[in-house]
Design a protein around this motif. Structure first.
Motif, PDB file in Angstrom:
ATOM      1  N   TYR A 251       0.833  -1.199   0.000  1.00 24.34           N
ATOM      2  CA  TYR A 251       0.000   0.000   0.000  1.00 24.34           C
ATOM      3  C   TYR A 251       0.872   1.255   0.000  1.00 24.34           C
ATOM      4  CZ  TYR A 251      -3.208   3.600   1.713  1.00 24.34           C
ATOM      5  OH  TYR A 251      -3.937   4.748   1.853  1.00 24.34           O
ATOM      6  N   PHE A 252       1.882   1.263   0.850  1.00 21.09           N
ATOM      7  CA  PHE A 252       2.810   2.405   0.872  1.00 21.09           C
ATOM      8  C   PHE A 252       3.470   2.584  -0.488  1.00 21.09           C
ATOM      9  CE2 PHE A 252       3.564   1.733   5.705  1.00 21.09           C
ATOM     10  CZ  PHE A 252       2.425   2.475   5.987  1.00 21.09           C
ATOM     11  N   GLY A 253       3.898   1.484  -1.084  1.00 16.20           N
ATOM     12  CA  GLY A 253       4.568   1.555  -2.383  1.00 16.20           C
ATOM     13  C   GLY A 253       3.675   2.123  -3.468  1.00 16.20           C
ATOM     14  N   GLY A 254       2.360   1.873  -3.356  1.00 18.90           N
ATOM     15  CA  GLY A 254       1.440   2.348  -4.381  1.00 18.90           C
ATOM     16  C   GLY A 254       0.919   3.753  -4.137  1.00 18.90           C
ATOM     17  N   HIS A 255       0.987   4.242  -2.889  1.00 22.79           N
ATOM     18  CA  HIS A 255       0.406   5.545  -2.562  1.00 22.79           C
ATOM     19  C   HIS A 255       1.443   6.594  -2.155  1.00 22.79           C
ATOM     20  CE1 HIS A 255      -3.127   2.946  -2.345  1.00 22.79           C
ATOM     21  NE2 HIS A 255      -3.877   4.030  -2.453  1.00 22.79           N
ATOM     22  N   LEU A 256       2.667   6.197  -1.926  1.00 22.13           N
ATOM     23  CA  LEU A 256       3.708   7.129  -1.521  1.00 22.13           C
ATOM     24  C   LEU A 256       4.846   7.110  -2.532  1.00 22.13           C
ATOM     25  CD1 LEU A 256       3.941   6.185   2.279  1.00 22.13           C
ATOM     26  CD2 LEU A 256       2.577   8.012   1.265  1.00 22.13           C
ATOM     27  N   ASN A 257       5.609   8.192  -2.580  1.00 16.09           N
ATOM     28  CA  ASN A 257       6.780   8.203  -3.465  1.00 16.09           C
ATOM     29  C   ASN A 257       7.980   7.583  -2.757  1.00 16.09           C
ATOM     30  OD1 ASN A 257       8.290  10.362  -2.024  1.00 16.09           O
ATOM     31  ND2 ASN A 257       6.648  11.693  -2.757  1.00 16.09           N
ATOM     32  N   LYS A 258       9.060   7.458  -3.493  1.00 15.11           N
ATOM     33  CA  LYS A 258      10.236   6.755  -2.994  1.00 15.11           C
ATOM     34  C   LYS A 258      10.789   7.376  -1.719  1.00 15.11           C
ATOM     35  CE  LYS A 258      14.921   5.387  -4.362  1.00 15.11           C
ATOM     36  NZ  LYS A 258      15.965   5.501  -5.413  1.00 15.11           N
ATOM     37  N   SER A 259      10.938   8.695  -1.703  1.00  8.15           N
ATOM     38  CA  SER A 259      11.533   9.344  -0.526  1.00  8.15           C
ATOM     39  C   SER A 259      10.626   9.226   0.697  1.00  8.15           C
ATOM     40  CB  SER A 259      11.838  10.816  -0.824  1.00  8.15           C
ATOM     41  OG  SER A 259      10.669  11.522  -1.189  1.00  8.15           O
ATOM     42  N   GLN A 260       9.304   9.204   0.503  1.00  4.11           N
ATOM     43  CA  GLN A 260       8.388   9.019   1.626  1.00  4.11           C
ATOM     44  C   GLN A 260       8.499   7.617   2.204  1.00  4.11           C
ATOM     45  OE1 GLN A 260       4.815  10.202  -0.501  1.00  4.11           O
ATOM     46  NE2 GLN A 260       4.623  12.081   0.720  1.00  4.11           N
ATOM     47  N   VAL A 261       8.616   6.617   1.332  1.00  2.28           N
ATOM     48  CA  VAL A 261       8.784   5.230   1.795  1.00  2.28           C
ATOM     49  C   VAL A 261      10.104   5.082   2.544  1.00  2.28           C
ATOM     50  CG1 VAL A 261       9.090   2.838   1.051  1.00  2.28           C
ATOM     51  CG2 VAL A 261       7.338   4.271  -0.026  1.00  2.28           C
ATOM     52  N   GLU A 262      11.153   5.741   2.050  1.00  2.00           N
ATOM     53  CA  GLU A 262      12.451   5.679   2.725  1.00  2.00           C
ATOM     54  C   GLU A 262      12.370   6.295   4.117  1.00  2.00           C
ATOM     55  OE1 GLU A 262      14.982   7.682  -0.014  1.00  2.00           O
ATOM     56  OE2 GLU A 262      15.335   5.908  -1.268  1.00  2.00           O
ATOM     57  N   ALA A 263      11.589   7.375   4.260  1.00  2.00           N
ATOM     58  CA  ALA A 263      11.422   8.004   5.574  1.00  2.00           C
ATOM     59  C   ALA A 263      10.723   7.056   6.547  1.00  2.00           C
ATOM     60  CB  ALA A 263      10.642   9.309   5.440  1.00  2.00           C
ATOM     61  N   ILE A 264       9.719   6.326   6.056  1.00  2.00           N
ATOM     62  CA  ILE A 264       9.010   5.373   6.915  1.00  2.00           C
ATOM     63  C   ILE A 264       9.915   4.214   7.295  1.00  2.00           C
ATOM     64  CG2 ILE A 264       7.130   3.682   6.925  1.00  2.00           C
ATOM     65  CD1 ILE A 264       5.533   5.705   5.267  1.00  2.00           C
ATOM     66  N   ASP A 265      10.722   3.739   6.344  1.00  2.00           N
ATOM     67  CA  ASP A 265      11.674   2.668   6.656  1.00  2.00           C
ATOM     68  C   ASP A 265      12.673   3.115   7.714  1.00  2.00           C
ATOM     69  OD1 ASP A 265      10.498   0.904   4.913  1.00  2.00           O
ATOM     70  OD2 ASP A 265      11.864   1.354   3.235  1.00  2.00           O
TER      71      ASP A 265
END
Length: 826
Positions: A251-265
């Motif tokens: 879900y994160f991968g489909g609704h967020l951009n790369k830098s946002q996913v990296e921040a969550i990780d």
């Protein structure tokens, strides 16, 4: 409980120290010193024992000896600043009813009139004098500060320190005759009517005192070393990381951009501090909501047991058929529906909280979720906080099975926006009291009962929202368990001591979300400011080399607006979202002077300073901007709305001048038609079109805080489609960042030099000539030449058209009318 008692003792000791220092000060001496400093600016702070804020500190003593003196300088400035405020300006006569003593303090109780209402509250600082003080009169001989401890019925209980003034923070006490006189006056055996006192409210010390207590609590925090060393070593051990379900990750991968996913990780790595930088328009609030989904529904690599943390160890693998037999014996419902899943949670169970106006389903906590973490979300301002609350109420968050729901939340503190009232503490307390009354119970009959209801609401909430200051209220100290995670939005807008306030409640992980190249923290003391007191914890960590996760995809600005701030402030890291250019292109972009970005050089403009103010105005810029505004809304009526168009300026007097001149010119109040605000009032906001008035214009003076690149960045990044900057190019070129902006405008042929009369700039022939793509044909110039060199653009050579333009803009008496049709409220 021993730990709690130790913490309370530490707080009491710190509060006593704070009161001894502040309450011993001589108010009139503070005023005189401030006046001297304002005139010659000779005090640099070295004689005050001040040290500059550093990136790292070797120990607690080094840390305290830096921040404590700076904080007290800020207290002094807050006291002085409130001198001319309109809160309570009158002296009120009170009678001393009784006076007790404790821990070296005098605790008088004085009268408080029914007609005073809520004018005085706990932690207000009062100035007490034996004799009334008249403006311009002789100074009294008996006066002192007093702190309001309680207000009960018709009495105020005060705290006073009358032993002497602490000149230095090493407890060097110097006695003062005025304090001795005050002591004998309030402790004399005379009747109350024979012991009058005159009081004046100076300011509230609630926020700054909480910041002081938080500063002194750093030594007891579990990540003390991280604060002192600005992060220290970063461990990426898998043992400490948390994981989210595969479906939530998809879900994160489909609704967020790369830098946002990296921040969550980075957040799931469970480092004590996680820094997320959110440049303008990069989806910072969306990232925070996604973080909440991840934090609340992540599975730790370890689980908590009574013996502490232990690894999850798996036994030997069984053959498949034995697994089936084992599963069927252990969980016979695996072949059908789990009877527990068919039971929906009730209000308040497992974090479910129903909110009106949505169709979200209640959350079902599966057996894979071992426990629920509690989160405290803070921000320096009410507006920034309520923006997150409102977005959460509207959109909800996702659980590990992608079910959207509203977790149980509570927003505590004052001045909440009406849109989030349904989850505000006062509203929920009244709701519970009403429910209790319906059940014929007597909850809420006294203050104690109300406090217990507040605590129970806080205990039930999964996410608590509070301003930084309010997170230091005594309400939090009554919780049976604290918070696992603290998220601080706009963290770069808070001084370090303010950021420490929510951390003092105890937590395991802190997210600092903000942008150090947008608005800075507000520091009143010029001396403390020079020594770096305005440096945020976020900025100090970043300077020390702590890793920062930057959000890089921007969804707000037309690429032509994004171009300069990305290069100047973000190392050209900002990227445009897909189709952003087409989504932010507008019809008025056909005119070069109304393009996505333009700079208008009002080189004949002059700055001036209204008497008695530290602010600045520029009437020439006001005249030009209002003509520009009128032309825009005449040609494009959809812009006649404060939700679409804004006029921004760094100076509040310029803002007031815009508002007054708008009313005089158009006969209407500006609020409905255009949003006119200071730069500071626009942090975190956006409009379709923004006109930025720089104000400063002089031959040899500086440009004040217009030179603050952070305010510059905020001012030019509020617009989605068009930002029009108006200023004096020759004045602004003295600053490095403004000079770079002007060079960028010149390079892109977007700098226009404007002369009086300004009406000639907007006549039909000029506008027709400035249609995009037509300059070469109409002017016969090469593309490499700068358009500002041509008289057609500067207004020179067309002055004979001024009368025609006067007819176009009005009848010459300044009374232009505007059509009310089609205007929406913001």
């Amino acid at each position: 409980m021993a730990v709690d008692k130790e913490k309370l003792d530490e707080e009491a000791s710190s509060f006593i120290r704070f009161c001894r220092v502040v309450l011993g000060w001589d108010y009139f001496r503070l005023l005189n010193e401030a006046e001297k400093q304002k005139k010659n600016d000779r005090k640099e702070g070295s004689d005050l024992g001040l040290k500059a804020v550093k990136n790292t500190y070797k120990d607690l003593d080094d840390y305290f000896s830096t921040f404590e003196p700076l904080l007290f300088e800020e207290v002094k400035s807050q006291i002085i600043q409130k001198k001319d405020d309109e809160e309570v300006t009158e002296w009120v006569m009170r009678l001393v009813v009784e006076c007790n003593q404790a821990e070296g303090f005098f605790l008088p109780s004085v009268t408080y009139g029914d007609d005073e209402g809520e004018k005085i509250s706990q932690n207000d600082l009062l100035l007490l004098s034996k004799d009334p003080i008249k403006e311009g009169g002789k100074l009294p001989k008996t006066y002192a500060f007093a702190l309001v401890e309680h207000r009960q019925h018709n009495l105020l209980r005060l705290r006073m320190y009358l032993e002497g003034e602490i000149k230095h923070l090493d407890e060097n006490v110097v006695d003062s005759s005025r304090l001795l006189n005050m002591r004998s006056h309030i402790t004399s055996p005379l009747k109350p009517e024979e012991k009058p006192l005159f009081s004046l409210k100076i300011c509230s010390l609630s926020t700054i005192s909480r910041e002081y207590l938080a500063l002194r609590s750093v030594g007891s925090l579990p990540f003390k070393d991280s604060i002192l060393t600005a992060g220290g070593k970063i461990s990426r051990s898998e043992d400490h990381s948390w994981k989210v379900s595969e479906s939530l990750r998809e879900y994160f991968g489909g609704h967020l951009n790369k830098s946002q996913v990296e921040a969550i990780d980075a957040g799931l790595s469970r480092q004590p501090f996680v820094l997320i930088q959110g440049p303008p328009g990069t989806g910072k609030t969306q990232t925070i909501l996604a973080l909440l989904s991840a934090i609340l529904h992540a599975s730790p690599a370890r689980v908590v047991s009574n013996g502490g943390f232990r690894e999850i160890k798996c036994g030997p693998q069984l053959p498949l058929h034995e697994k089936y037999n084992h599963w069927q014996r252990a969980s016979p419902w695996l072949m059908g529906c789990n009877p527990r899943d068919s039971i929906m949670p009730i209000d308040g169970d497992d974090g479910y909280f129903p909110t009106t106006g949505n169709e979200f389903k209640p959350e079902v906590v599966t057996s894979s979720r071992k426990y629920r973490v509690r989160v405290l979300v803070c921000a320096p301002s009410n507006s920034a906080l309520d923006e997150i609350v409102l977005r959460l109420l509207r959109n909800g968050i996702c659980d590990e099975n992608l079910r959207t729901y509203n977790p149980k939340i509570v927003r505590i503190g004052l001045k909440a926006h009406h849109s989030v009232q349904s989850v505000c503490m006062d509203y929920l307390v009244k709701q519970k009291q009403a429910d209790s009354a319906a059940d014929k119970q007597k909850h809420g009959a006294s203050g104690g009962d109300t406090d217990s209801i507040r605590v129970s609401i806080l205990e039930e909430a999964v996410i608590v929202f509070s301003t930084l200051s309010f997170s230091g209220s005594t309400l939090f100290s009554k919780l049976s368990h604290g918070f696992d995670v603290v998220i601080i939005d706009e963290a770069a807008q808070a001084v370090e001591s303010a950021t420490l306030v929510p951390l003092a409640n105890g937590c395991r992980q802190v997210f600092l979300v903000g942008d150090p190249v947008q608005l800075p923290a507000t520091v009143i003391s010029p001396v403390a400011g020079k020594f770096g007191y305005g440096t945020s914890l976020f900025e100090r960590f970043q300077r020390a080399g702590y890793p920062v996760n930057m959000l890089k995809t921007q969804y707000r600005m037309h690429p032509e607006i994004r171009n300069f701030p990305s290069k100047e402030f973000y190392d050209e890291a900002l990227q445009d979202a897909e189709d952003l250019e087409s989504r932010t292109s507008r019809e008025w972009h056909h005119y070069r002077c109304f393009g996505p970005f333009c700079f208008f050089d009002i080189h004949e403009g002059e700055e001036s300073q209204p008497s008695g103010s530290g602010s600045w105005v520029n009437t020439d810029e006001v005249d030009f901007v209002l003509l520009m505004y009128h032309k825009l809304v005449t040609m494009y009526p959809e812009l006649r709305s404060s939700s679409q168009l804004a006029i921004i300026s760094p100076y509040r007097y310029q803002v007031k001048l815009f508002q007054d001149r708008f009313r005089d010119t158009f006969g209407q109040d500006s609020a409905k038609f255009v949003d006119i605000q200071t730069v500071d009032g626009f942090q975190g906001r956006e409009k379709d079109v923004a006109i930025f008035s720089c104000v400063r214009a002089s031959e040899n003076r500086g440009i004040g805080f217009v030179s603050d690149y952070r305010r510059m960045n905020v001012g030019i990044t509020r617009a989605k489609s068009t930002v029009l900057v108006v200023g004096s190019a020759s004045t602004l070129r003295r600053d490095e960042h403004w000079n770079n902006l002007l060079k960028s405008a010149e390079k892109r042929n977007l700098l226009f030099k404007v002369s009086k009369p300004y009406t000639t700039f907007f006549n039909d022939s000029n506008l027709e000539a400035m249609k995009a793509g037509m300059e070469k044909e109409l002017l016969g110039v090469s593309e490499a030449q700068d358009l500002e060199n041509y008289e057609m653009y500067s207004g020179n050579g067309v002055a004979d058209q001024g009368q025609a333009d006067e007819n176009e803009f009005g009848d010459g008496d300044g009374d232009m009318e505007m059509d009310d049709g089609g205007i929406d409220d913001d």
